[in-house]
Design a protein around this motif. Structure first.
Motif, PDB file in Angstrom:
ATOM      1  N   SER A   1      44.875  47.065  34.475  1.00  0.00           N
ATOM      2  CA  SER A   1      44.928  48.207  35.397  1.00  0.00           C
ATOM      3  C   SER A   1      45.302  49.489  34.644  1.00  0.00           C
ATOM      4  O   SER A   1      46.117  49.476  33.736  1.00  0.00           O
ATOM      5  N   ARG A   2      44.713  50.607  35.081  1.00  0.00           N
ATOM      6  CA  ARG A   2      45.044  51.898  34.446  1.00  0.00           C
ATOM      7  C   ARG A   2      46.459  52.324  34.825  1.00  0.00           C
ATOM      8  O   ARG A   2      47.187  52.887  34.008  1.00  0.00           O
ATOM      9  N   ALA A   3      46.826  52.042  36.056  1.00  0.00           N
ATOM     10  CA  ALA A   3      48.158  52.441  36.535  1.00  0.00           C
ATOM     11  C   ALA A   3      48.754  51.313  37.375  1.00  0.00           C
ATOM     12  O   ALA A   3      48.685  51.344  38.610  1.00  0.00           O
ATOM     13  N   PRO A   4      49.324  50.293  36.738  1.00  0.00           N
ATOM     14  CA  PRO A   4      49.869  49.178  37.522  1.00  0.00           C
ATOM     15  C   PRO A   4      51.072  49.599  38.364  1.00  0.00           C
ATOM     16  O   PRO A   4      51.799  50.526  38.004  1.00  0.00           O
ATOM     17  N   ARG A   5      51.248  48.893  39.481  1.00  0.00           N
ATOM     18  CA  ARG A   5      52.392  49.177  40.350  1.00  0.00           C
ATOM     19  C   ARG A   5      53.664  48.617  39.719  1.00  0.00           C
ATOM     20  O   ARG A   5      53.608  47.876  38.739  1.00  0.00           O
ATOM     21  N   LEU A   6      54.820  48.918  40.351  1.00  0.00           N
ATOM     22  CA  LEU A   6      56.076  48.328  39.882  1.00  0.00           C
ATOM     23  C   LEU A   6      56.146  46.856  40.258  1.00  0.00           C
ATOM     24  O   LEU A   6      56.629  46.031  39.490  1.00  0.00           O
ATOM     25  N   ARG A   7      55.672  46.504  41.473  1.00  0.00           N
ATOM     26  CA  ARG A   7      55.830  45.114  41.953  1.00  0.00           C
ATOM     27  C   ARG A   7      54.516  44.489  42.406  1.00  0.00           C
ATOM     28  O   ARG A   7      53.720  45.142  43.082  1.00  0.00           O
ATOM     29  N   TYR A   8      54.337  43.219  42.049  1.00  0.00           N
ATOM     30  CA  TYR A   8      53.207  42.425  42.545  1.00  0.00           C
ATOM     31  C   TYR A   8      53.756  41.090  43.052  1.00  0.00           C
ATOM     32  O   TYR A   8      54.398  40.361  42.287  1.00  0.00           O
ATOM     33  N   ARG A   9      53.505  40.768  44.303  1.00  0.00           N
ATOM     34  CA  ARG A   9      53.917  39.456  44.833  1.00  0.00           C
ATOM     35  C   ARG A   9      52.742  38.505  44.711  1.00  0.00           C
ATOM     36  O   ARG A   9      51.604  38.913  44.945  1.00  0.00           O
ATOM     37  N   VAL A  10      53.030  37.260  44.326  1.00  0.00           N
ATOM     38  CA  VAL A  10      51.943  36.295  44.144  1.00  0.00           C
ATOM     39  C   VAL A  10      52.162  35.093  45.057  1.00  0.00           C
ATOM     40  O   VAL A  10      53.212  34.448  44.988  1.00  0.00           O
TER      41      VAL A  10
ATOM     42  N   GLU B   1      47.759  29.400  37.164  1.00  0.00           N
ATOM     43  CA  GLU B   1      46.603  30.273  36.871  1.00  0.00           C
ATOM     44  C   GLU B   1      46.540  31.470  37.830  1.00  0.00           C
ATOM     45  O   GLU B   1      46.033  32.526  37.478  1.00  0.00           O
ATOM     46  N   GLN B   2      47.069  31.268  39.063  1.00  0.00           N
ATOM     47  CA  GLN B   2      47.069  32.375  40.029  1.00  0.00           C
ATOM     48  C   GLN B   2      48.007  33.488  39.555  1.00  0.00           C
ATOM     49  O   GLN B   2      47.702  34.674  39.702  1.00  0.00           O
ATOM     50  N   VAL B   3      49.130  33.102  38.969  1.00  0.00           N
ATOM     51  CA  VAL B   3      50.065  34.102  38.428  1.00  0.00           C
ATOM     52  C   VAL B   3      49.415  34.756  37.192  1.00  0.00           C
ATOM     53  O   VAL B   3      49.509  35.968  36.995  1.00  0.00           O
ATOM     54  N   ALA B   4      48.734  33.939  36.401  1.00  0.00           N
ATOM     55  CA  ALA B   4      48.068  34.463  35.194  1.00  0.00           C
ATOM     56  C   ALA B   4      47.045  35.534  35.574  1.00  0.00           C
ATOM     57  O   ALA B   4      46.955  36.582  34.919  1.00  0.00           O
ATOM     58  N   ARG B   5      46.302  35.293  36.680  1.00  0.00           N
ATOM     59  CA  ARG B   5      45.289  36.278  37.102  1.00  0.00           C
ATOM     60  C   ARG B   5      45.954  37.587  37.525  1.00  0.00           C
ATOM     61  O   ARG B   5      45.416  38.673  37.299  1.00  0.00           O
TER      62      ARG B   5
ATOM     63  N   HIS C   1      53.470  25.523  40.750  1.00  0.00           N
ATOM     64  CA  HIS C   1      53.441  24.130  40.295  1.00  0.00           C
ATOM     65  C   HIS C   1      53.465  24.077  38.756  1.00  0.00           C
ATOM     66  O   HIS C   1      52.424  24.166  38.109  1.00  0.00           O
ATOM     67  N   THR C   2      54.674  23.972  38.201  1.00  0.00           N
ATOM     68  CA  THR C   2      54.861  23.887  36.746  1.00  0.00           C
ATOM     69  C   THR C   2      55.875  22.774  36.467  1.00  0.00           C
ATOM     70  O   THR C   2      56.353  22.123  37.383  1.00  0.00           O
ATOM     71  N   ARG C   3      56.272  22.677  35.191  1.00  0.00           N
ATOM     72  CA  ARG C   3      57.266  21.639  34.869  1.00  0.00           C
ATOM     73  C   ARG C   3      58.697  22.176  35.020  1.00  0.00           C
ATOM     74  O   ARG C   3      59.652  21.616  34.479  1.00  0.00           O
ATOM     75  N   MET C   4      58.820  23.276  35.783  1.00  0.00           N
ATOM     76  CA  MET C   4      60.122  23.916  35.925  1.00  0.00           C
ATOM     77  C   MET C   4      61.201  22.957  36.456  1.00  0.00           C
ATOM     78  O   MET C   4      62.356  23.020  36.028  1.00  0.00           O
TER      79      MET C   4
ATOM     80  N   ILE D   1      53.467  28.978  33.582  1.00  0.00           N
ATOM     81  CA  ILE D   1      52.906  30.320  33.808  1.00  0.00           C
ATOM     82  C   ILE D   1      52.576  31.005  32.484  1.00  0.00           C
ATOM     83  O   ILE D   1      51.517  31.628  32.328  1.00  0.00           O
ATOM     84  N   GLY D   2      53.474  30.885  31.506  1.00  0.00           N
ATOM     85  CA  GLY D   2      53.271  31.543  30.211  1.00  0.00           C
ATOM     86  C   GLY D   2      52.032  31.013  29.510  1.00  0.00           C
ATOM     87  O   GLY D   2      51.223  31.791  28.971  1.00  0.00           O
ATOM     88  N   ARG D   3      51.868  29.698  29.557  1.00  0.00           N
ATOM     89  CA  ARG D   3      50.713  29.069  28.893  1.00  0.00           C
ATOM     90  C   ARG D   3      49.406  29.489  29.582  1.00  0.00           C
ATOM     91  O   ARG D   3      48.431  29.861  28.919  1.00  0.00           O
ATOM     92  N   ALA D   4      49.394  29.418  30.926  1.00  0.00           N
ATOM     93  CA  ALA D   4      48.189  29.785  31.679  1.00  0.00           C
ATOM     94  C   ALA D   4      47.827  31.246  31.413  1.00  0.00           C
ATOM     95  O   ALA D   4      46.648  31.594  31.270  1.00  0.00           O
ATOM     96  N   THR D   5      48.832  32.106  31.324  1.00  0.00           N
ATOM     97  CA  THR D   5      48.585  33.533  31.092  1.00  0.00           C
ATOM     98  C   THR D   5      48.039  33.750  29.676  1.00  0.00           C
ATOM     99  O   THR D   5      47.082  34.512  29.476  1.00  0.00           O
ATOM    100  N   ALA D   6      48.640  33.058  28.712  1.00  0.00           N
ATOM    101  CA  ALA D   6      48.177  33.200  27.321  1.00  0.00           C
ATOM    102  C   ALA D   6      46.731  32.725  27.196  1.00  0.00           C
ATOM    103  O   ALA D   6      45.913  33.368  26.513  1.00  0.00           O
ATOM    104  N   GLN D   7      46.397  31.631  27.886  1.00  0.00           N
ATOM    105  CA  GLN D   7      45.021  31.112  27.826  1.00  0.00           C
ATOM    106  C   GLN D   7      44.037  32.104  28.436  1.00  0.00           C
ATOM    107  O   GLN D   7      43.009  32.418  27.844  1.00  0.00           O
ATOM    108  N   LEU D   8      44.378  32.620  29.631  1.00  0.00           N
ATOM    109  CA  LEU D   8      43.457  33.531  30.329  1.00  0.00           C
ATOM    110  C   LEU D   8      43.240  34.812  29.523  1.00  0.00           C
ATOM    111  O   LEU D   8      42.105  35.277  29.369  1.00  0.00           O
TER     112      LEU D   8
END
Ligand SMILES: NC(=O)c1ccc[n+]([C@@H]2O[C@H](COP(=O)([O-])OP(=O)(O)OC[C@H]3O[C@@H](n4cnc5c(N)ncnc54)[C@H](OP(=O)(O)O)[C@@H]3O)[C@@H](O)[C@H]2O)c1
Length: 269
Positions: free
Chosen positions: A227-236, A215-219, A176-179, A14-21
């Motif tokens: 976002s100008r005002a993100p929520r506290l929680r986002y479920r993916v 990549e879905q988590v990265a998005r 789906h990661t190497r977790m 997730i960290g790598r996909a987020t950094a790339q995006l």
């Protein structure tokens, strides 16, 4: 001015996909790994960081600030899973799990807050989990770190609001990661738990394999950062969306039977 983003645990998943995006979107991205020399070369900068160490955390944040003069977004993603029955887990193993997954986040947040408060702005994104909303057997302490992250982030949200700093929890289902490969199995397994432990770990492995793409988590993180005002929680992911609702709505015995079936806790007859 482009915004500076620091993402812990960006050597994979997730960290790598987020950094790339976020790099592709024009952010100045710093990812981290405990051994950046061993990681695959990336488009983003990779700094050395072990979230278990105060010194390492301080050095990492100082490096970002000295190079860019600002740190707008912190994504706390570094973590691993400890598996085994609660009784099989030594206190040292349980504490080590908290040291990375929970206190690692606390250390990072404490290191970036003086700068963010001074700037009167900032975004903190904590990668929580569906396992922070509903517990999985044979992962008691992993789940406990993610439940703890829920409470911590919620309290922090209130405290940081007057400073213009937002706190957001991302709660993915299986990804789906190497977790699974990186997971740590308890060192002292007990024969009494052998069967269910083996079945549950196999079921979790299958769930990770069939999990959503990182990549879905990265998005989702990108959406939060933009976002100008993100929520506290986002479920993916679908499961992370409907399972907590079912937990709230269904009687416990019905919900628990579903969890036991899902993870093959009981031997099939
Ligand atoms: N995969 C899932 O099903 C799932 C679901 C929900 C939430 N999550 C959460 O998502 C996050 C990322 O997991 P992932 O699935 O992407 O697994 P992953 O591919 O194993 O990535 C874990 C990352 O954490 C880093 N890390 C581990 N221990 C660290 C430490 N002490 N200090 C600094 N970095 C450390 C690793 O870096 P190095 O080993 O290179 O240092 C690696 O980059 C975790 O917090 C996890 O709990 C995962």
């Amino acid at each position: 001015m482009t915004q500076t983003v620091l993402i812990t645990g960006a050597s994979s998943g997730i960290g790598r996909a987020t950094a790339q995006l976020l790099t592709e979107r024009g952010f100045t991205v710093y990812g981290t790994a405990r051994r950046p020399d061993r990681a695959t070369p990336e488009q983003f900068r990779l700094l050395a960081l072990d979230v278990r160490s105060d010194e390492s955390v301080r050095a990492c944040v100082d490096q970002v600030l000295s190079q860019t003069g600002r740190l707008d977004v912190l994504v706390n993603n570094a973590g691993y899973a400890l598996t085994g029955a609660a009784e099989e887990t030594s206190l040292a193993e349980a504490k080590a799990q908290f040291e990375t997954n929970f206190f690692g986040t606390v250390r990072m947040v404490n290191a970036v807050l003086p700068g963010m408060r001074k700037a009167g702005a900032g975004r903190i994104v904590n990668i929580g989990s569906l396992a922070g909303l509903t517990a999985i057997p044979f992962s008691a302490f992993y789940c406990a770190t993610k439940f703890a992250l829920e409470a911590y982030s919620e309290a922090l949200w209130h405290e940081l609001r007057p400073f213009g700093i937002t706190v957001t929890l991302v709660e993915p289902g299986f990804v789906h990661t190497r977790m699974t490969e990186a997971a740590q199995l308890v060192a002292g397994p007990l024969p009494a738990y052998e069967g269910p432990r083996r079945r549950v770990i196999a079921a979790m492995g299958r769930s990770v394999e069939r999990g959503i793409a990182p990549e879905q988590v990265a998005r989702c993180v990108l959406r939060i950062v933009e976002s100008r005002a993100p929520r506290l929680r986002y479920r993916v992911g679908a499961e992370a969306t409907w399972l907590p609702r079912l937990k709230n709505a269904a009687p416990w015995t019905v919900f628990a039977a579903g969890v036991r079936r899902r993870f093959a806790v009981d031997a099939s007859t």
